[in-house]
Write an enzyme that holds these catalytic residues in place. Structure first.
Site, short mmCIF file in Angstrom:
data_model
loop_
_atom_site.label_atom_id
_atom_site.label_comp_id
_atom_site.label_asym_id
_atom_site.label_seq_id
_atom_site.Cartn_x
_atom_site.Cartn_y
_atom_site.Cartn_z
N LYS A 110 -15.69 3.74 26.64
CA LYS A 110 -14.58 4.78 27.00
C LYS A 110 -14.40 5.65 28.53
O LYS A 110 -13.48 6.05 29.14
CB LYS A 110 -15.79 6.64 26.60
CG LYS A 110 -16.20 6.48 25.35
CD LYS A 110 -16.66 7.76 24.76
CE LYS A 110 -16.10 7.61 23.43
NZ LYS A 110 -17.25 6.42 22.19
C1 LIG Z 1 -16.57 6.41 21.15
C2 LIG Z 1 -17.79 4.31 20.89
C3 LIG Z 1 -17.38 3.64 20.08
C4 LIG Z 1 -16.35 3.89 19.07
O1 LIG Z 1 -15.30 4.31 19.59
P1 LIG Z 1 -13.31 5.02 18.28
O2 LIG Z 1 -12.71 5.17 19.89
O3 LIG Z 1 -14.31 6.31 18.44
O4 LIG Z 1 -13.03 4.51 17.42
C5 LIG Z 1 -17.57 2.52 19.76
N1 LIG Z 1 -18.77 1.98 20.68
C6 LIG Z 1 -18.80 2.68 21.92
C7 LIG Z 1 -20.02 2.18 22.57
C8 LIG Z 1 -18.43 4.14 21.74
O5 LIG Z 1 -19.18 4.87 22.79
#
Ligand SMILES: *Cc1c(COP(=O)(O)O)cnc(C)c1O
Length: 454
Positions: A110
């Site tokens: 993120k």
């Molecule tokens: C947010 C997150 C996901 C999922 O990503 P999306 O874009 O919501 O599909 C997967 N792995 C981690 C570690 C995350 O923080």
């Protein structure tokens, strides 16, 4: 380039307006009016650094931001990453690669989007002279990444609500040990649902939200999707040319934001063979890609908590393209979803998408197998992606978090708890959090007192 809403009832807006608004006023999500064809540029982009590639790519979309400003914001966004390649592509065997997306400040993918979004907000405040107060509720990763995107930025403040005692101690430290005066970790006396209810009520108080120039942290901002396209492109350009057209990206998925970005890049003329949507036991998207039926169920806690989601908020963007860019049809489907809790799509692209689901037992087994076979340590989210890789394809597994964020699961799977220097450093810093009642008036009073002037 202009941006329109998936629900078709908002006038088109500029890139900066779409970023500032987040959600479109008609309740839809912003998308480019036309997806550009980037294929003629791929050769020229081949040897660019990550930040250079990101700038070139975003230039196509952020046409209302001066190029030198955009370059500066992008460089600043990726300067906080600790790996020189930003998103290194690691080869495990002839057909299997891992794209490591965990070298940012909070060790999860993120950061790619939220570092950039933080700098875009910062630039907007600089340009307009107006402050911005960012508010979000989190059960973990998003809040930490959003905080690190805005840390210390002038004219901004960020307030993150989370359930006290119900996020992992490391996650809490990532939010509450920054030492930055504009960061407010608000530990709610209640559950995650209480935190979300309060958040909704504060935004529902239109007068309050406008008075404090409140902006939401969420997964649907256009800038997040576009920032995420870049690492797919970067990885694709790093592959040997002979493997590119047969590549399948394997993506641990919750909100569908990450995999959507890769799929949109494919629609821009980058030859990608397919995508695998990898879920944990919350398998709504796995069921959708096997049956064509999207049906919301209950959320169950799992060992991969950032994917414990039932309503995949970015799915509406995918839907818009699947129904032939027909906004009226999107409105109809979203209305049906609200009433029936589900819908069925006929013409699903089964050739491009496959899917898998991993139970907690699978996660532990896959962490162990990958460690034994490759001497490589993965986190529980990435583990979901290793469930049944397609032997016919070259797989690039997106690794969404550093394994050191989940020491307990790792210890039970392979008997060792990996460490990371940035997490170790957090352990010696004081936790500065504000305990607060799960009460809208209390949260509004706190923001009034501690918000940045607007
Ligand atoms: C947010 C997150 C996901 C999922 O990503 P999306 O874009 O919501 O599909 C997967 N792995 C981690 C570690 C995350 O923080």
């Amino acid at each position: 380039m202009k941006y329109l809403s998936t629900r078709g009832q908002t006038d088109s807006v500029s890139f900066s307006e779409a970023v500032a608004l987040g959600l479109a006023p008609d309740g839809g999500l912003f998308l480019p009016e036309h997806l550009p064809d980037v294929s003629p540029r791929l050769r020229a982009w081949q040897n660019l650094s990550y930040a250079e590639l990101c700038t070139e790519f975003l230039k196509v979309f952020a046409t209302d931001i001066p190029e030198d400003v955009l370059g500066r914001l992008v460089r600043r966004s990726y300067a906080a990453f600790t790996h020189p390649e930003i998103a290194p592509l690691r080869q495990l065997d002839e057909r299997t690669y891992v794209l490591e997306l965990f070298h940012g400040p909070t060790l999860a993918f993120k950061d790619f989007a939220l570092q950039l979004l933080g700098n875009l907000y910062g630039w907007q405040c600089e340009r307009t002279g107006q402050g911005i107060n960012v508010l979000g509720a989190t059960s973990g990763d998003t809040g930490a990444a959003a905080i690190h995107g805005l840390l210390g930025k002038p004219r901004t403040a960020i307030f993150i609500l989370y359930p006290d005692g119900r996020v992992s101690p490391l996650q809490e430290r990532q939010m509450a040990c920054t030492g930055a005066a504009n960061v407010h970790a608000l530990a709610i006396d209640g559950s995650f649902d209480d935190a979300q209810r309060v958040l909704k009520e504060v935004f529902g108080d239109r007068a309050f939200a406008a008075q404090h120039h409140l902006s939401a942290v969420n997964s649907i901002n256009l800038a997040r999707v576009l920032a995420q396209c870049v690492y797919y492109l970067y990885a694709w350009l790093r592959l040997p040319e002979a493997q590119r057209a047969n590549v399948e990206f394997v993506v641990p998925t919750g909100n569908f934001g990450n995999v959507l970005a890769g799929w949109m890049l494919g629609r821009m003329g980058v030859a990608i063979r397919g995508f695998k949507v990898a879920t944990n036991r919350n398998d709504i998207l796995h069921r959708f890609f096997t049956t064509g039926e999207y049906r919301v169920g209950d959320v169950h806690p799992s060992l991969a908590p950032s994917m414990d989601i039932q309503v995949a908020s970015n799915f509406e963007r995918f839907l818009y393209y699947v129904v032939g860019e027909d906004a009226a049809r999107v409105r109809q489907i979203m209305a049906q979803l609200k009433v029936d809790g589900g819908y069925r799509l006929a013409n699903l692209d089964r050739d491009t998408f496959s899917s898998s689901c991993a139970t907690d037992a699978d996660i532990v087994r896959l962490i162990r197998e990958v460690h034994q076979r490759y001497d490589y340590v993965i986190d529980p989210h990435t583990a979901c992606a290793f469930q049944s890789l397609n032997p016919e394809r070259t797989s690039i597994v997106l690794s969404t978090a550093h394994p050191a964020k989940f020491p307990d699961v790792l210890r039970s799977a392979i008997g060792l708890g990996p460490v990371h220097p940035s997490l170790e450093a957090l352990k010696s810093r004081p936790v500065v959090k504000q305990r607060i009642a799960a009460d809208t008036a209390a949260v509004e009073a706190y923001i009034t007192q501690h918000g940045t002037p607007v």
